[in-house]
Design an enzyme around this catalytic site. Structure first.
Site, PDB file in Angstrom:
ATOM      1  N   HIS A 125     -35.074 -37.525  -1.735  1.00  0.00           N
ATOM      2  CA  HIS A 125     -36.000 -37.638  -2.866  1.00  0.00           C
ATOM      3  C   HIS A 125     -36.657 -36.267  -3.102  1.00  0.00           C
ATOM      4  O   HIS A 125     -37.249 -35.683  -2.200  1.00  0.00           O
ATOM      5  CB  HIS A 125     -37.051 -38.719  -2.646  1.00  0.00           C
ATOM      6  CG  HIS A 125     -37.836 -38.961  -3.896  1.00  0.00           C
ATOM      7  ND1 HIS A 125     -37.410 -39.827  -4.886  1.00  0.00           N
ATOM      8  CD2 HIS A 125     -38.959 -38.377  -4.364  1.00  0.00           C
ATOM      9  CE1 HIS A 125     -38.253 -39.778  -5.890  1.00  0.00           C
ATOM     10  NE2 HIS A 125     -39.207 -38.912  -5.601  1.00  0.00           N
ATOM     11  N   HIS A 164     -39.235 -30.103 -13.249  1.00  0.00           N
ATOM     12  CA  HIS A 164     -40.376 -30.859 -12.724  1.00  0.00           C
ATOM     13  C   HIS A 164     -40.839 -30.268 -11.391  1.00  0.00           C
ATOM     14  O   HIS A 164     -42.032 -29.981 -11.203  1.00  0.00           O
ATOM     15  CB  HIS A 164     -39.968 -32.332 -12.555  1.00  0.00           C
ATOM     16  CG  HIS A 164     -41.013 -33.179 -11.905  1.00  0.00           C
ATOM     17  ND1 HIS A 164     -41.924 -33.923 -12.624  1.00  0.00           N
ATOM     18  CD2 HIS A 164     -41.321 -33.385 -10.595  1.00  0.00           C
ATOM     19  CE1 HIS A 164     -42.737 -34.551 -11.795  1.00  0.00           C
ATOM     20  NE2 HIS A 164     -42.389 -34.244 -10.550  1.00  0.00           N
ATOM     21  N   HIS A 169     -41.447 -44.153  -3.298  1.00  0.00           N
ATOM     22  CA  HIS A 169     -42.879 -43.907  -3.124  1.00  0.00           C
ATOM     23  C   HIS A 169     -43.600 -44.991  -2.328  1.00  0.00           C
ATOM     24  O   HIS A 169     -44.721 -44.770  -1.880  1.00  0.00           O
ATOM     25  CB  HIS A 169     -43.528 -43.694  -4.479  1.00  0.00           C
ATOM     26  CG  HIS A 169     -42.912 -42.539  -5.232  1.00  0.00           C
ATOM     27  ND1 HIS A 169     -41.630 -42.581  -5.736  1.00  0.00           N
ATOM     28  CD2 HIS A 169     -43.385 -41.309  -5.533  1.00  0.00           C
ATOM     29  CE1 HIS A 169     -41.337 -41.428  -6.329  1.00  0.00           C
ATOM     30  NE2 HIS A 169     -42.388 -40.643  -6.214  1.00  0.00           N
TER      31      HIS A 169
HETATM   32  O1  X8Z Z   1     -40.908 -38.634  -7.598  1.00  0.00           O
HETATM   33  C1  X8Z Z   1     -40.765 -37.942  -8.571  1.00  0.00           C
HETATM   34  C2  X8Z Z   1     -40.470 -36.455  -8.419  1.00  0.00           C
HETATM   35  C3  X8Z Z   1     -41.125 -35.878  -7.230  1.00  0.00           C
HETATM   36  S1  X8Z Z   1     -42.856 -35.787  -7.383  1.00  0.00           S
HETATM   37  C4  X8Z Z   1     -38.992 -36.251  -8.291  1.00  0.00           C
HETATM   38  N1  X8Z Z   1     -40.792 -38.501  -9.812  1.00  0.00           N
HETATM   39  C5  X8Z Z   1     -41.013 -39.918 -10.010  1.00  0.00           C
HETATM   40  C6  X8Z Z   1     -39.851 -40.739  -9.484  1.00  0.00           C
HETATM   41  O2  X8Z Z   1     -38.779 -40.175  -9.231  1.00  0.00           O
HETATM   42  O3  X8Z Z   1     -39.993 -41.950  -9.342  1.00  0.00           O
HETATM   43  C7  X8Z Z   1     -40.639 -37.790 -11.079  1.00  0.00           C
HETATM   44  C8  X8Z Z   1     -40.598 -38.864 -12.120  1.00  0.00           C
HETATM   45  C9  X8Z Z   1     -41.161 -40.097 -11.493  1.00  0.00           C
HETATM   46 ZN    ZN Z   2     -43.512 -34.477  -8.855  1.00  0.00          ZN
END
Ligand code: X8Z
Ligand code: ZN
Length: 599
Positions: free
Chosen positions: A339, A369, A498
């Protein structure tokens, strides 16, 4: 990913602080001295934690997990002690900077540990284990062992509903094992948050926005109401196209959408099914996946291209160590956390990314990003330790997304030689539809992940209800259902990074609004007169300087002040989203005529 820690000596000092001073009310000077000392010690130890976390995340073994858990456990114990000590200065007439630092100290940890022997170590061990279990998750499909990366490729490209269902269910089979550990993590974290005076961990997370935690909850409701009609419009349109493609047996014309048909494991961004839902009348002349591939891009070239975008804004190029120390592709011989994340190892110049980059449009955006995080970290490196952070976590997530809004315009793709001809207005709807499939589709997901966790932390959702409540929220906010009945032991939240990674998620919901506010403000600054979605800030040094000035403020000021520094606005405002997508929303409404929208 940030983490901070202290030395064993510091524990001793704190534990045996002289008792005499405890009775008299501390002076403002003592409060300041306390904060200075805390910052110095936290900063010194932070590098050790960051390095042990980096090693574990890029080389998951029994030993690196042990090392990371030891470091983060000590950190948690020590920061929690400092946070408790900070309460001693409540009501002391300190200067505003010290007051803000005292507040930030209490909010520093995502999951503070309970103040009893062994609790911090247990919490840290659970965190490392959950994150590692997710990251090394694999399942069998068609006689092969698949990783999440493999599964994501299939979810994005396959149009075979049976295969999509099998792969979706396969990935979701990696998480039931996490459920008991997650329940323990949540309980420990709550106990720790309560020890610091918060109602629960959810309230601690909601306290990070320079307003009362309940007011922040209400604020997210308000923002969702602003964008919900647009999401429902998109949902309705996409559902009709899926129905046409797959037929009633797979996707009905009414009711919720089957989550595995949307091109992404969590149905959080739907851009991968653009081909299925593209307008019948207006076609898009290009496909970013194919352009990248056709031009021989490799992962390093993707990152170099990202760097080039930021350099065009006048930001200093990435340091040599970034290229030497980053992990840009998945190593073939070891387990890692794929991730994507951006790191700042020494709170100064040792910035890196960690990604298993693939050459496709999704990762083109992700590269921008992640670099946004790194440029933000570097911009605020001269702030005092507790201010080395985003104005709020939504800002941190929005920086790179704002850059990517320009970096995915056809104009920019043409400027860097990827796209031969910039399409005319006839391709505005196809372009906006592609963007909406990612950005508008994301909004309810960005909200529901923490709606679920807030319920878990408040006790409303007990472990037996983990999955049912997750599915309820998926239905309520996103209008989605799983491809089939879920097994009794399912723990679907654990199949989203997450949750086991213990990273708060409302930040992404906010970022999906802030990035459009940044875009609207930046385009105004450069005198742009055309539609917002065609505006690119590439090469705009003045915009870059002003943006960097905001980033340099770090967490030193309440976020509305920082937002105002760049945009002149002091509120989170989804009208910028509406402005950007205006022509598409009108178009969708027309397409949906005769449909029964909603679910
Ligand atoms: O987790 C992330 C980034 C790292 S902060 C890749 N994002 C979220 C996800 O993947 O769920 C970016 C968009 C939303
Ligand atoms: Zn991020």
């Amino acid at each position: 990913m940030k983490s901070k820690l202290l030395t064993a000596t510091a524990v001793a000092l704190l534990a045996f602080a002289p008792a005499a001073a405890q009775d008299a009310k501390p002076t403002p000077a003592e409060a300041k001295a306390f904060v200075d000392k805390a910052e110095a010690e936290l900063a010194a130890f932070n590098e050790y934690v960051a390095k042990s976390s980096w090693v574990r995340a890029t080389y998951i073994t029994e030993d690196t997990q042990w090392l990371e858990a030891k470091a983060t456990g000590e950190q948690n114990e020590l920061v929690t002690r400092y946070a408790k000590q900070a309460a001693k200065y409540d009501g002391v007439a300190v200067d505003p900077v010290t007051a803000r630092k005292l507040k930030l100290l209490k909010l520093y940890l995502v999951s503070p540990a309970p103040d009893r022997p062994g609790a911090a170590a247990e919490l840290a061990t659970l965190s490392t284990k959950l994150d590692s279990t997710y990251s090394s998750g694999k399942f069998q499909h068609g006689g092969k062992t698949l990783t999440l990366n493999d599964a994501e490729d299939i979810l994005g490209a396959s149009r075979d509903p049976a295969e999509l269902k099998a792969v979706w269910e396969g990935w979701h089979s990696i998480s039931p094992v996490m459920r008991p550990d997650y329940a323990k993590l949540a309980a420990l974290s709550n106990e720790g948050a309560q020890g610091l005076g918060f109602k629960d961990t959810g309230a601690l997370w909601r306290s990070n926005y320079d307003m009362d935690p309940d007011a922040f909850g209400a604020e997210t409701d308000r923002l969702w109401k602003q964008v919900e009609p647009f999401y429902k419009n998109l949902h309705c349109y996409v559902r009709a196209r899926l129905n046409e493609k797959y037929g009633d047996a797979v996707q009905k014309r009414s009711g919720p959408i089957r989550a595995d048909l949307l091109g992404n494991m969590w149905a959080q961004q739907w851009g991968n099914i653009y081909d299925v839902v593209q307008p019948k009348t207006a076609t898009s002349s290009y496909n970013l996946d194919k352009l990248l591939e056709g031009h021989g891009y490799d992962p390093v070239k993707m990152v170099k291209t990202g760097e080039g975008f930021y350099s065009s804004l006048g930001l200093t190029p990435l340091p040599q160590t970034f290229w030497e120390r980053s992990m840009i592709t998945r190593p073939r011989d070891r387990e890692v956390v794929c991730h994507a994340s951006a790191w700042d190892l020494d709170d100064r110049d040792d910035i890196r990314i960690k990604m298993c980059t693939k050459v496709n449009a999704d990762d083109f955006r992700t590269v921008h990003h992640e670099l946004g995080h790194n440029y933000y970290q570097r911009a605020y490196k001269d702030q005092p330790f507790l201010f080395k952070n985003g104005a709020n976590d939504g800002f941190h997530e929005a920086i790179g997304d704002f850059a990517a809004l320009s970096a995915t315009t056809p104009t920019y793709l043409n400027q860097i030689g990827l796209l031969e001809k910039v399409p005319g207005v006839e391709e505005d709807i196809p372009f906006l539809l592609k963007m909406a499939l990612d950005k508008i589709a994301f909004l309810p997901f960005g909200l529901m992940v923490d709606r679920w966790r807030w319920q878990v932390f408040s006790g409303q959702t007990t472990p037996e209800r983990y999955n049912d409540d997750w599915l309820k929220l998926r239905l309520q906010y996103q209008g989605l259902v799983p491809p089939g009945p879920r097994p009794a032991d399912a723990f679907d939240p654990g199949a989203k990074y997450h949750v086991p990674g213990n990273v708060p998620y409302t930040r992404y919901f906010l970022a999906h609004i802030y990035q459009f506010q940044f875009q609207r403000a930046a385009c105004r600054q450069m005198g742009w007169k055309g539609p917002l979605h065609r505006c690119s800030v590439y090469g705009q040094k003045e915009v870059g300087a002003k943006f960097n000035a905001m980033m340099e403020m770090g967490a030193s000021k309440p976020w509305p002040e920082e937002l105002a520094a760049f945009t002149g606005e002091t509120k989170t405002d989804a009208s910028a989203v509406a402005d950007y997508f205006k022509p598409l929303n009108i178009w969708l409404t027309a397409q949906n005529k005769g449909e029964k929208c909603g679910w």
